[in-house]
Design a protein around this motif. Structure first.
Motif, PDB file in Angstrom:
ATOM      1  N   LEU A  84       0.849  -1.191   0.000  1.00 54.55           N
ATOM      2  CA  LEU A  84       0.000   0.000   0.000  1.00 54.55           C
ATOM      3  C   LEU A  84       0.887   1.245   0.000  1.00 54.55           C
ATOM      4  N   GLU A  85       0.629   2.179  -0.916  1.00 59.32           N
ATOM      5  CA  GLU A  85       1.517   3.330  -1.039  1.00 59.32           C
ATOM      6  C   GLU A  85       0.745   4.538  -1.559  1.00 59.32           C
ATOM      7  N   GLY A  86       1.489   5.628  -1.757  1.00 57.35           N
ATOM      8  CA  GLY A  86       0.891   6.838  -2.312  1.00 57.35           C
ATOM      9  C   GLY A  86      -0.179   7.415  -1.411  1.00 57.35           C
ATOM     10  N   ARG A  87      -1.183   8.043  -2.025  1.00 54.05           N
ATOM     11  CA  ARG A  87      -2.222   8.693  -1.229  1.00 54.05           C
ATOM     12  C   ARG A  87      -3.024   7.703  -0.395  1.00 54.05           C
ATOM     13  N   TYR A  88      -3.086   6.430  -0.824  1.00 54.95           N
ATOM     14  CA  TYR A  88      -3.838   5.432  -0.071  1.00 54.95           C
ATOM     15  C   TYR A  88      -3.179   5.176   1.284  1.00 54.95           C
ATOM     16  N   GLU A  89      -1.870   5.010   1.268  1.00 55.25           N
ATOM     17  CA  GLU A  89      -1.139   4.824   2.527  1.00 55.25           C
ATOM     18  C   GLU A  89      -1.135   6.114   3.348  1.00 55.25           C
ATOM     19  N   ASP A  90      -1.032   7.249   2.663  1.00 53.65           N
ATOM     20  CA  ASP A  90      -1.060   8.542   3.364  1.00 53.65           C
ATOM     21  C   ASP A  90      -2.391   8.719   4.099  1.00 53.65           C
ATOM     22  N   GLN A  91      -3.476   8.313   3.454  1.00 47.87           N
ATOM     23  CA  GLN A  91      -4.801   8.445   4.068  1.00 47.87           C
ATOM     24  C   GLN A  91      -4.940   7.516   5.273  1.00 47.87           C
TER      25      GLN A  91
END
Length: 223
Positions: A84-91
């Motif tokens: 899981l990475e990018g905005r998905y992990e950030d969220q």
């Protein structure tokens, strides 16, 4: 209550008040939720609802299990996808930070954070738990159908003045949960859902839950 009001007032409640949930309200919610859409009208969802002594017994057993296997045991699916990475992990990280900040639990307060997470096993003091499962052969489309049903349940709970917290954390002990609930090996355990009346004054029920703008998630064409 308008649908928009149910959607905007729904949130994951992590502190409930000591007030029983009326069975007639739950029945109304679930009867209406049966109208949820599903591909081919398969209606793949199944659930077991516990309160009172049955819930207390299960809670005690899962809390004992968590002492010997704190990182889980018998997972039947990945709660979060690997990588899981990018905005998905950030969220994902963002909502966790917002929650702990609201409780004034610093990053290095590992014990405080762990104690907060342990409240999951007490259903955040909710008097009712709903555990959802489906046949193992069901695929991603049917899991999506289960999600639509769960969303409908949560919105209908709001119409009845009730609240909820969907809890995939119970899947950390998927096979054991099936054992405790008497669900056979042909099925897979999905999640729990704490149900009750929110503590409106609890800090943990009032922090802002960030959402990305629709323009970060939606691409418009032909408009």
């Amino acid at each position: 209550m308008k649908t928009s009001e149910a959607i905007t007032s729904r949130r994951s409640i992590r502190q409930f008040i000591d007030k029983p949930v009326e069975s007639d309200k739950l029945r109304r919610v679930l009867e209406i939720a049966q109208r949820s859409p599903s591909g081919g009208n398969t209606q793949p969802w199944n659930a077991i609802i516990l309160t009172g002594e049955p819930l207390a017994e299960l809670t005690a057993k899962i809390k004992e299990k968590s002492k010997t296997a704190p990182m889980g045991e018998g997972h039947e699916y990945d709660i979060y996808p690997k990588g899981l990475e990018g905005r998905y992990e950030d969220q994902r990280r963002g909502v966790g930070k917002a929650m702990f900040d609201a409780l004034d639990l610093k990053r290095d307060d590992q014990m405080g954070r762990m104690m907060q997470m342990m409240k999951n096993w007490d259903s955040f003091d909710a008097p009712v738990q709903m555990f959802t499962y489906c046949p193992k052969y069901m695929g991603p489309p049917q899991w999506s159908d289960m999600g639509m049903w769960l969303q409908t349940v949560m919105l209908m709970l709001r119409e009845e003045g009730l609240d909820s917290c969907a809890q995939e954390i119970w899947a950390m002990y998927g096979t054991y949960m099936r054992e405790l609930l008497g669900i056979d090996d042909d099925h897979i355990f999905f999640c729990g859902m704490a149900i009750g009346y929110r503590d409106a004054d609890a800090v943990i029920n009032n922090f802002t839950v960030p959402r990305v703008s629709i323009d970060d998630a939606i691409e418009w064409r032909g408009f």
